[in-house]
Design an enzyme around this catalytic site. Sequence first.
Site, PDB file in Angstrom:
ATOM      1  N   TYR A  32      32.998  41.932  55.838  1.00 50.87           N
ATOM      2  CA  TYR A  32      32.829  42.868  54.731  1.00 50.87           C
ATOM      3  C   TYR A  32      33.348  42.179  53.456  1.00 50.87           C
ATOM      4  O   TYR A  32      34.246  42.654  52.776  1.00 50.87           O
ATOM      5  CB  TYR A  32      33.526  44.198  54.999  1.00 50.87           C
ATOM      6  CG  TYR A  32      32.820  45.337  54.299  1.00 50.87           C
ATOM      7  CD1 TYR A  32      31.576  45.768  54.748  1.00 50.87           C
ATOM      8  CD2 TYR A  32      33.352  45.932  53.178  1.00 50.87           C
ATOM      9  CE1 TYR A  32      30.886  46.770  54.087  1.00 50.87           C
ATOM     10  CE2 TYR A  32      32.661  46.940  52.506  1.00 50.87           C
ATOM     11  CZ  TYR A  32      31.429  47.349  52.977  1.00 50.87           C
ATOM     12  OH  TYR A  32      30.751  48.347  52.311  1.00 50.87           O
ATOM     13  N   LEU A  33      32.727  41.029  53.219  1.00 49.64           N
ATOM     14  CA  LEU A  33      33.260  40.084  52.239  1.00 49.64           C
ATOM     15  C   LEU A  33      33.175  40.613  50.808  1.00 49.64           C
ATOM     16  O   LEU A  33      32.251  41.333  50.444  1.00 49.64           O
ATOM     17  CB  LEU A  33      32.506  38.756  52.358  1.00 49.64           C
ATOM     18  CG  LEU A  33      32.543  38.108  53.749  1.00 49.64           C
ATOM     19  CD1 LEU A  33      31.754  36.795  53.741  1.00 49.64           C
ATOM     20  CD2 LEU A  33      33.978  37.863  54.218  1.00 49.64           C
ATOM     21  N   HIS A  34      34.174  40.228  50.013  1.00 52.84           N
ATOM     22  CA  HIS A  34      34.221  40.620  48.606  1.00 52.84           C
ATOM     23  C   HIS A  34      34.675  39.421  47.772  1.00 52.84           C
ATOM     24  O   HIS A  34      34.807  38.306  48.309  1.00 52.84           O
ATOM     25  CB  HIS A  34      35.139  41.837  48.418  1.00 52.84           C
ATOM     26  CG  HIS A  34      36.504  41.673  49.055  1.00 52.84           C
ATOM     27  ND1 HIS A  34      37.404  40.722  48.639  1.00 52.84           N
ATOM     28  CD2 HIS A  34      37.095  42.312  50.097  1.00 52.84           C
ATOM     29  CE1 HIS A  34      38.511  40.812  49.370  1.00 52.84           C
ATOM     30  NE2 HIS A  34      38.338  41.761  50.273  1.00 52.84           N
ATOM     31  N   HIS A  37      37.465  37.168  49.130  1.00 52.14           N
ATOM     32  CA  HIS A  37      37.010  36.189  50.116  1.00 52.14           C
ATOM     33  C   HIS A  37      36.261  35.054  49.416  1.00 52.14           C
ATOM     34  O   HIS A  37      36.418  33.882  49.760  1.00 52.14           O
ATOM     35  CB  HIS A  37      36.075  36.848  51.131  1.00 52.14           C
ATOM     36  CG  HIS A  37      36.699  37.940  51.938  1.00 52.14           C
ATOM     37  ND1 HIS A  37      36.353  39.261  51.799  1.00 52.14           N
ATOM     38  CD2 HIS A  37      37.665  37.914  52.908  1.00 52.14           C
ATOM     39  CE1 HIS A  37      37.040  40.004  52.647  1.00 52.14           C
ATOM     40  NE2 HIS A  37      37.860  39.221  53.316  1.00 52.14           N
ATOM     41  N   GLY A 147      44.768  34.462  51.523  1.00 60.46           N
ATOM     42  CA  GLY A 147      44.980  35.169  50.262  1.00 60.46           C
ATOM     43  C   GLY A 147      46.420  35.661  50.115  1.00 60.46           C
ATOM     44  O   GLY A 147      47.028  36.115  51.081  1.00 60.46           O
ATOM     45  N   VAL A 176      42.742  38.474  44.106  1.00 63.02           N
ATOM     46  CA  VAL A 176      41.658  38.840  43.189  1.00 63.02           C
ATOM     47  C   VAL A 176      41.667  40.366  43.045  1.00 63.02           C
ATOM     48  O   VAL A 176      41.786  41.083  44.040  1.00 63.02           O
ATOM     49  CB  VAL A 176      40.292  38.351  43.718  1.00 63.02           C
ATOM     50  CG1 VAL A 176      39.161  38.784  42.797  1.00 63.02           C
ATOM     51  CG2 VAL A 176      40.304  36.835  43.880  1.00 63.02           C
ATOM     52  N   LEU A 184      41.404  43.740  45.509  1.00 61.98           N
ATOM     53  CA  LEU A 184      40.210  43.880  46.353  1.00 61.98           C
ATOM     54  C   LEU A 184      40.605  43.871  47.812  1.00 61.98           C
ATOM     55  O   LEU A 184      41.489  43.111  48.228  1.00 61.98           O
ATOM     56  CB  LEU A 184      39.237  42.736  46.078  1.00 61.98           C
ATOM     57  CG  LEU A 184      38.549  42.764  44.730  1.00 61.98           C
ATOM     58  CD1 LEU A 184      37.627  41.572  44.584  1.00 61.98           C
ATOM     59  CD2 LEU A 184      37.762  44.041  44.554  1.00 61.98           C
ATOM     60  N   SER A 185      39.969  44.735  48.586  1.00 56.94           N
ATOM     61  CA  SER A 185      40.214  44.808  50.019  1.00 56.94           C
ATOM     62  C   SER A 185      38.993  45.442  50.665  1.00 56.94           C
ATOM     63  O   SER A 185      38.374  46.350  50.087  1.00 56.94           O
ATOM     64  CB  SER A 185      41.450  45.683  50.287  1.00 56.94           C
ATOM     65  OG  SER A 185      41.469  46.084  51.648  1.00 56.94           O
TER      66      SER A 185
HETATM   67  P1  AMP Z   1      40.494  39.967  55.684  1.00 57.19           P
HETATM   68  O1  AMP Z   1      39.009  39.810  55.848  1.00 57.19           O
HETATM   69  O2  AMP Z   1      40.886  41.199  54.946  1.00 57.19           O
HETATM   70  O3  AMP Z   1      41.252  39.737  56.958  1.00 57.19           O
HETATM   71  O4  AMP Z   1      40.942  38.777  54.730  1.00 57.19           O
HETATM   72  C1  AMP Z   1      40.571  37.446  54.982  1.00 57.19           C
HETATM   73  C2  AMP Z   1      41.290  36.557  54.002  1.00 57.19           C
HETATM   74  O5  AMP Z   1      40.936  36.925  52.670  1.00 57.19           O
HETATM   75  C3  AMP Z   1      42.818  36.672  54.110  1.00 57.19           C
HETATM   76  O6  AMP Z   1      43.390  35.386  53.937  1.00 57.19           O
HETATM   77  C4  AMP Z   1      43.146  37.580  52.969  1.00 57.19           C
HETATM   78  O7  AMP Z   1      44.450  37.409  52.459  1.00 57.19           O
HETATM   79  C5  AMP Z   1      42.119  37.143  51.930  1.00 57.19           C
HETATM   80  N1  AMP Z   1      41.945  38.204  50.934  1.00 57.19           N
HETATM   81  C6  AMP Z   1      41.717  39.524  51.177  1.00 57.19           C
HETATM   82  N2  AMP Z   1      41.694  40.216  50.019  1.00 57.19           N
HETATM   83  C7  AMP Z   1      41.916  39.318  49.020  1.00 57.19           C
HETATM   84  C8  AMP Z   1      42.017  39.411  47.602  1.00 57.19           C
HETATM   85  N3  AMP Z   1      41.884  40.565  46.950  1.00 57.19           N
HETATM   86  N4  AMP Z   1      42.260  38.279  46.910  1.00 57.19           N
HETATM   87  C9  AMP Z   1      42.406  37.084  47.536  1.00 57.19           C
HETATM   88  N5  AMP Z   1      42.318  36.932  48.889  1.00 57.19           N
HETATM   89  C10 AMP Z   1      42.074  38.026  49.615  1.00 57.19           C
END
Ligand code: AMP
EC number: 6.3.2.1
Length: 282
Positions: A32-34, A37, A147, A176, A184-185
């Site tokens: 669910y990339l943003h 990512h 991140g 970010v 972002l999440s």
């Molecule tokens: P996730 O898919 O949420 O497990 O995140 C995958 C990677 O993306 C992890 O290293 C997170 O810390 C990073 N990440 C998630 N949200 C952000 C953000 N807003 N800014 C930078 N990195 C992020």
Amino acid sequence: MQTIRTVAELRQAVIQTRRPNKRGGFAPTMGYLHEGHRALIEASRAQCDVNVVSIFVNPIQFGPNEDLGTYPRDFLRDEQLCQDTGVGILFAPGTTEIYPAGFETFVEPGEIAKPLCGAFRPGHFGGVATVVCKLFNMVQPDVAFFGQKDFQQCAVVRRMTVDLDLPIKIITIPTVREADGLALSSRNRYLSQQERQRALAVSRGLFAAAEKFQAGERDVGRLLAIAKQHLTAVDRLEYLDLVDCGDLKPADSPLRSTALLCVAAYVGSTRLIDNIIMPLPT
Ligand code: AMP
């Protein structure tokens, strides 16, 4: 870009792309990339020759009452984003590929996993460390990108690479944010419009404290109190802490070394985390 579903195929692809003096970069994700990512992928592209992204919603890092079943997914959109961002290999295994029948060996992080999120999500960082260790062994990157939003996760992974002698450099990418400050999440998608508005309290609290810090405030209690004033808008504050950036233990007051102001809070049924680093000149 190659999209790969199995460990065997991934190993073949890794062997084929490996060359002396070529750096392999890796960004593990749950999809669910943003734009957060994307920042990881872009950093990997800038620093490495071969770039791997994984998408795997890791069941063992979710607690029994957490959102594993509803975690947002949109594989086709994610695949397109990876393609557009210049990813070389997208690894998207199914659950049984990573945890086949009989799987029973886990990585157990130590003290670094105990405070903050670790105190509220028992077993979470063990699940993270286990899957990241397995993914590192599969992808064999030289550099891996994480991140700052998940600061404790970065710390756990960094500690693991040192303790288990994994020859991988861990790079942390700044958080970010949306234009209004919300980090972002993938989980932001759970928020209703009204909740999205209240969720701003999290980053506003952090920024307000950071502003006081910039103005010279070094007292931990006063900095926490400033952040807390904003956090009255959330439904449940799990933790708000000012900790040492290295060991994540409570920071001494007045602040004497770089500290992390971090928060976890529920808005509606959505759990949000965020943090900000308060650097002190050494
Ligand atoms: P996730 O898919 O949420 O497990 O995140 C995958 C990677 O993306 C992890 O290293 C997170 O810390 C990073 N990440 C998630 N949200 C952000 C953000 N807003 N800014 C930078 N990195 C992020």
